[in-house]
Design a protein around this motif. Structure first.
Motif, PDB file in Angstrom:
ATOM      1  N   ASP A 157       0.808  -1.217   0.000  1.00 42.11           N
ATOM      2  CA  ASP A 157       0.000   0.000   0.000  1.00 42.11           C
ATOM      3  C   ASP A 157       0.840   1.265   0.000  1.00 42.11           C
ATOM      4  O   ASP A 157       0.366   2.328  -0.396  1.00 42.11           O
ATOM      5  CB  ASP A 157      -0.926   0.008   1.218  1.00 42.11           C
ATOM      6  CG  ASP A 157      -2.047  -1.011   1.074  1.00 42.11           C
ATOM      7  OD1 ASP A 157      -2.669  -1.319   2.094  1.00 42.11           O
ATOM      8  OD2 ASP A 157      -2.268  -1.479  -0.061  1.00 42.11           O
ATOM      9  N   LYS A 158       2.116   1.147   0.449  1.00 41.40           N
ATOM     10  CA  LYS A 158       2.976   2.315   0.507  1.00 41.40           C
ATOM     11  C   LYS A 158       3.147   2.940  -0.881  1.00 41.40           C
ATOM     12  O   LYS A 158       3.277   4.159  -1.019  1.00 41.40           O
ATOM     13  CB  LYS A 158       4.339   1.925   1.060  1.00 41.40           C
ATOM     14  CG  LYS A 158       5.305   3.092   1.203  1.00 41.40           C
ATOM     15  CD  LYS A 158       6.640   2.623   1.761  1.00 41.40           C
ATOM     16  CE  LYS A 158       7.626   3.777   1.849  1.00 41.40           C
ATOM     17  NZ  LYS A 158       8.946   3.345   2.349  1.00 41.40           N
ATOM     18  N   ALA A 159       3.112   2.103  -1.905  1.00 39.45           N
ATOM     19  CA  ALA A 159       3.285   2.601  -3.269  1.00 39.45           C
ATOM     20  C   ALA A 159       2.114   3.471  -3.701  1.00 39.45           C
ATOM     21  O   ALA A 159       2.265   4.325  -4.580  1.00 39.45           O
ATOM     22  CB  ALA A 159       3.464   1.430  -4.238  1.00 39.45           C
ATOM     23  N   TYR A 160       0.938   3.247  -3.086  1.00 42.56           N
ATOM     24  CA  TYR A 160      -0.269   3.991  -3.477  1.00 42.56           C
ATOM     25  C   TYR A 160      -0.619   5.100  -2.485  1.00 42.56           C
ATOM     26  O   TYR A 160      -1.611   5.785  -2.639  1.00 42.56           O
ATOM     27  CB  TYR A 160      -1.463   3.036  -3.578  1.00 42.56           C
ATOM     28  CG  TYR A 160      -1.203   1.824  -4.442  1.00 42.56           C
ATOM     29  CD1 TYR A 160      -1.385   1.889  -5.817  1.00 42.56           C
ATOM     30  CD2 TYR A 160      -0.798   0.619  -3.882  1.00 42.56           C
ATOM     31  CE1 TYR A 160      -1.167   0.784  -6.617  1.00 42.56           C
ATOM     32  CE2 TYR A 160      -0.571  -0.493  -4.673  1.00 42.56           C
ATOM     33  CZ  TYR A 160      -0.756  -0.416  -6.040  1.00 42.56           C
ATOM     34  OH  TYR A 160      -0.533  -1.511  -6.828  1.00 42.56           O
ATOM     35  N   GLU A 161       0.196   5.223  -1.466  1.00 42.88           N
ATOM     36  CA  GLU A 161      -0.111   6.173  -0.386  1.00 42.88           C
ATOM     37  C   GLU A 161      -0.214   7.606  -0.911  1.00 42.88           C
ATOM     38  O   GLU A 161       0.551   8.023  -1.780  1.00 42.88           O
ATOM     39  CB  GLU A 161       0.985   6.078   0.677  1.00 42.88           C
ATOM     40  CG  GLU A 161       0.738   6.940   1.900  1.00 42.88           C
ATOM     41  CD  GLU A 161       1.853   6.795   2.914  1.00 42.88           C
ATOM     42  OE1 GLU A 161       1.804   7.484   3.933  1.00 42.88           O
ATOM     43  OE2 GLU A 161       2.783   5.988   2.662  1.00 42.88           O
ATOM     44  N   ILE A 162      -1.165   8.340  -0.350  1.00 40.25           N
ATOM     45  CA  ILE A 162      -1.328   9.757  -0.735  1.00 40.25           C
ATOM     46  C   ILE A 162      -0.330  10.596   0.052  1.00 40.25           C
ATOM     47  O   ILE A 162      -0.346  10.615   1.286  1.00 40.25           O
ATOM     48  CB  ILE A 162      -2.753  10.253  -0.440  1.00 40.25           C
ATOM     49  CG1 ILE A 162      -3.776   9.422  -1.225  1.00 40.25           C
ATOM     50  CG2 ILE A 162      -2.906  11.728  -0.792  1.00 40.25           C
ATOM     51  CD1 ILE A 162      -5.217   9.737  -0.881  1.00 40.25           C
ATOM     52  N   ILE A 163       0.554  11.249  -0.639  1.00 44.76           N
ATOM     53  CA  ILE A 163       1.553  12.101   0.008  1.00 44.76           C
ATOM     54  C   ILE A 163       1.498  13.478  -0.633  1.00 44.76           C
ATOM     55  O   ILE A 163       0.859  13.685  -1.679  1.00 44.76           O
ATOM     56  CB  ILE A 163       2.974  11.507  -0.109  1.00 44.76           C
ATOM     57  CG1 ILE A 163       3.371  11.363  -1.591  1.00 44.76           C
ATOM     58  CG2 ILE A 163       3.072  10.167   0.580  1.00 44.76           C
ATOM     59  CD1 ILE A 163       4.789  10.856  -1.784  1.00 44.76           C
ATOM     60  N   GLU A 164       2.175  14.407  -0.004  1.00 49.92           N
ATOM     61  CA  GLU A 164       2.152  15.793  -0.485  1.00 49.92           C
ATOM     62  C   GLU A 164       2.836  15.876  -1.848  1.00 49.92           C
ATOM     63  O   GLU A 164       3.927  15.324  -2.048  1.00 49.92           O
ATOM     64  CB  GLU A 164       2.879  16.699   0.506  1.00 49.92           C
ATOM     65  CG  GLU A 164       2.844  18.167   0.121  1.00 49.92           C
ATOM     66  CD  GLU A 164       3.558  19.041   1.135  1.00 49.92           C
ATOM     67  OE1 GLU A 164       3.670  20.264   0.888  1.00 49.92           O
ATOM     68  OE2 GLU A 164       4.012  18.491   2.168  1.00 49.92           O
ATOM     69  N   LYS A 165       2.189  16.536  -2.764  1.00 50.41           N
ATOM     70  CA  LYS A 165       2.749  16.691  -4.097  1.00 50.41           C
ATOM     71  C   LYS A 165       3.956  17.635  -4.063  1.00 50.41           C
ATOM     72  O   LYS A 165       3.964  18.604  -3.311  1.00 50.41           O
ATOM     73  CB  LYS A 165       1.699  17.208  -5.068  1.00 50.41           C
ATOM     74  CG  LYS A 165       0.547  16.233  -5.287  1.00 50.41           C
ATOM     75  CD  LYS A 165      -0.488  16.794  -6.237  1.00 50.41           C
ATOM     76  CE  LYS A 165      -1.646  15.799  -6.418  1.00 50.41           C
ATOM     77  NZ  LYS A 165      -2.676  16.324  -7.345  1.00 50.41           N
ATOM     78  N   PRO A 166       4.954  17.349  -4.894  1.00 51.46           N
ATOM     79  CA  PRO A 166       6.176  18.161  -4.860  1.00 51.46           C
ATOM     80  C   PRO A 166       5.980  19.508  -5.552  1.00 51.46           C
ATOM     81  O   PRO A 166       5.052  19.695  -6.345  1.00 51.46           O
ATOM     82  CB  PRO A 166       7.174  17.303  -5.638  1.00 51.46           C
ATOM     83  CG  PRO A 166       6.323  16.567  -6.619  1.00 51.46           C
ATOM     84  CD  PRO A 166       5.035  16.264  -5.893  1.00 51.46           C
ATOM     85  N   SER A 167       6.887  20.441  -5.269  1.00 50.82           N
ATOM     86  CA  SER A 167       6.873  21.734  -5.961  1.00 50.82           C
ATOM     87  C   SER A 167       7.467  21.540  -7.360  1.00 50.82           C
ATOM     88  O   SER A 167       8.223  20.595  -7.618  1.00 50.82           O
ATOM     89  CB  SER A 167       7.693  22.766  -5.181  1.00 50.82           C
ATOM     90  OG  SER A 167       9.028  22.318  -5.029  1.00 50.82           O
ATOM     91  N   GLU A 168       7.128  22.448  -8.245  1.00 48.75           N
ATOM     92  CA  GLU A 168       7.526  22.313  -9.644  1.00 48.75           C
ATOM     93  C   GLU A 168       9.041  22.312  -9.837  1.00 48.75           C
ATOM     94  O   GLU A 168       9.577  21.668 -10.739  1.00 48.75           O
ATOM     95  CB  GLU A 168       6.896  23.456 -10.454  1.00 48.75           C
ATOM     96  CG  GLU A 168       7.129  23.371 -11.952  1.00 48.75           C
ATOM     97  CD  GLU A 168       6.495  22.130 -12.570  1.00 48.75           C
ATOM     98  OE1 GLU A 168       7.021  21.644 -13.597  1.00 48.75           O
ATOM     99  OE2 GLU A 168       5.481  21.627 -12.020  1.00 48.75           O
ATOM    100  N   ASP A 169       9.745  23.028  -8.967  1.00 53.10           N
ATOM    101  CA  ASP A 169      11.190  23.161  -9.171  1.00 53.10           C
ATOM    102  C   ASP A 169      11.976  21.876  -8.856  1.00 53.10           C
ATOM    103  O   ASP A 169      13.172  21.796  -9.159  1.00 53.10           O
ATOM    104  CB  ASP A 169      11.751  24.328  -8.347  1.00 53.10           C
ATOM    105  CG  ASP A 169      11.512  24.133  -6.852  1.00 53.10           C
ATOM    106  OD1 ASP A 169      10.631  23.330  -6.496  1.00 53.10           O
ATOM    107  OD2 ASP A 169      12.210  24.770  -6.057  1.00 53.10           O
ATOM    108  N   VAL A 170      11.366  20.897  -8.248  1.00 51.85           N
ATOM    109  CA  VAL A 170      12.089  19.652  -7.946  1.00 51.85           C
ATOM    110  C   VAL A 170      11.680  18.514  -8.882  1.00 51.85           C
ATOM    111  O   VAL A 170      12.183  17.395  -8.770  1.00 51.85           O
ATOM    112  CB  VAL A 170      11.858  19.211  -6.478  1.00 51.85           C
ATOM    113  CG1 VAL A 170      12.368  20.267  -5.525  1.00 51.85           C
ATOM    114  CG2 VAL A 170      10.403  18.880  -6.235  1.00 51.85           C
TER     115      VAL A 170
END
Length: 426
Positions: A184-197
């Motif tokens: 499930d870790k692969a599908y976990e909802i996490i904070e989306k990154p900023s465009e510069d990274v």
């Protein structure tokens, strides 16, 4: 010479014969005559010597002949087992046999000396036997420890391989049955990154450079080849990577809407690189940015340029401070890696190095990365020293040839088997 008759059988024999040749009867008269004649000759010679007038034709006294049997016995050599040098050699090389021979042959004759030699050789034999046993025991313990360590390493490798194979099998099974065993870790909802990274790159570039992109956020676009959903309604998407057989698997976050997706659709997708499993690239925690023509145009643009836009420069060589580089030769770092991997890693890992060496090989590895390996002086070693280059250095790599001695600047990375230098430049 006159003839006379044998007193026993009457046979005529020579008067000088000692015994009758027919009956064997001794003829004392002949023996006595001969003896008397010899004695007279000796006396005559002594008288003439005394008077100073030696006869011109003197007779020598008949001397008794030595016994040939006695001569043979006196000249016969002792057997090998009784010779002193042989006993000494046996005592030094085979003490038990040597001691036995000393007592059997009674050598030396002095009993006290023989006892001292026996005791000394006995002590030496026992001491040698104990040392051999200790060395054998230590060797066996060392071999056992080596076997245990090797078995543990093999078990670890087998376990890792089995896990990777099981993971790939689960992906293949999911492609056929519509389910997956990915955690499930692969599908976990996490904070989306900023465009510069976020690194935007083609699918081929993503697949080729997967090892160096691990844990980085990437963006790519392409055509969906398969959509799979597991029992928990989690979804992952397949796209072609560097070839039809080398696939990229994108695991979507829980909150992603996949109702409008189908095989053949073009999408733009962003996710975090997890690595490779037997040639199959894995990107986790993915979310979809666009579907349709916009995604198709981005895919075509990336394929045409086969490069990157946004984020850190990946295909272009990054700037490093050459003044801070650690000056070292390929032979030196190879020896340090062979002697103590941990110490070598603490000294060089993540640092800028200026590596000088003689080129042993130039090529491309199984991940499509161009490299130069250096001669370390050990042709049979599994370890090595390799330098990896980015796309903007390909002209330089193409100009090199085996046997050249060069100096390369780059970032050191110490692995279990290799001293690796990445982001290299002359």
């Amino acid at each position: 010479m006159s003839l006379t008759k044998c007193p026993e059988c009457g046979n005529e024999v020579s008067d000088k014969a000692v015994a009758c040749p027919k009956c064997g009867c001794p003829l004392h008269s002949a023996f006595d005559a001969t003896t008397t004649q010899n004695v007279n000759n000796v006396k005559q010679t002594e008288c003439q010597n005394a008077s100073g007038n030696a006869p011109s034709n003197s007779y020598r006294a008949v001397q008794p002949q030595p016994n040939s049997t006695q001569n043979n016995k006196s000249s016969q050599k002792p057997p090998l087992s009784e010779r002193t040098w042989f006993l000494v050699v046996m005592c030094l090389c085979f003490p038990p046999i040597g001691v036995a021979l000393l007592w059997i042959k009674k050598r030396p004759k002095n009993m006290v000396l023989r006892v001292i030699i026996t005791v000394y050789l006995g002590i030496v034999t026992i001491y040698t036997f104990i040392n051999i046993n200790d060395e054998s025991s230590d060797s066996q313990k060392s071999e056992q420890a080596s076997y245990i360590e090797e078995a543990a390493n093999i078990s670890t490798i087998e376990a890792e391989s089995k896990a990777k194979i099981d993971d790939v099998n689960s992906i293949e099974d999911a492609s056929d049955s519509g389910s997956t065993q990915k955690t499930d870790k692969a599908y976990e909802i996490i904070e989306k990154p900023s465009e510069d990274v976020i690194l935007t790159l083609s699918r081929r570039a993503l697949h080729n450079e997967m090892n160096d992109l691990e844990d980085k956020w990437v963006r790519t676009a392409g055509e969906i080849t398969a959509i799979n959903t597991n029992e928990d309604n989690n979804t992952f998407i397949n796209m072609k990577g560097k070839s039809d057989l080398k696939m990229i698997h994108f695991y979507l976050m829980y909150d992603q809407d996949t109702s409008n997706l189908e095989e053949g659709s073009y999408i733009t997708i962003v996710g975090r690189v997890a690595g490779k499993i037997i040639g199959q690239a894995i990107v986790e925690n993915c979310y979809i940015e666009s579907i349709g023509d916009v995604a198709k145009e981005l895919d075509e643009s990336l394929i045409a340029n086969d490069g990157i836009s946004g984020g850190d420069s990946f295909f272009g060589t990054s700037e490093i401070n050459k003044d801070e580089a650690i000056l070292v030769t390929a032979t030196e770092v190879y020896k340090e890696l062979s002697d103590n991997q941990v110490a070598c890693k603490n000294k060089y890992d993540g640092k800028v190095v200026a590596l000088t060496g003689k080129i042993d090989d130039i090529g491309t590895n199984i991940y499509g990365q161009e490299y130069v390996s250096f001669d370390t002086g050990d042709k049979y070693s599994l370890t090595g020293v390799q330098c990896f280059f980015k796309d903007d250095q390909m002209d330089y790599v193409a100009s090199l040839k085996k046997g050249d001695t060069i100096t390369i600047y780059g970032i050191a990375s110490i692995g279990s088997m290799t001293f690796k230098v990445s982001d290299c430049r002359p």
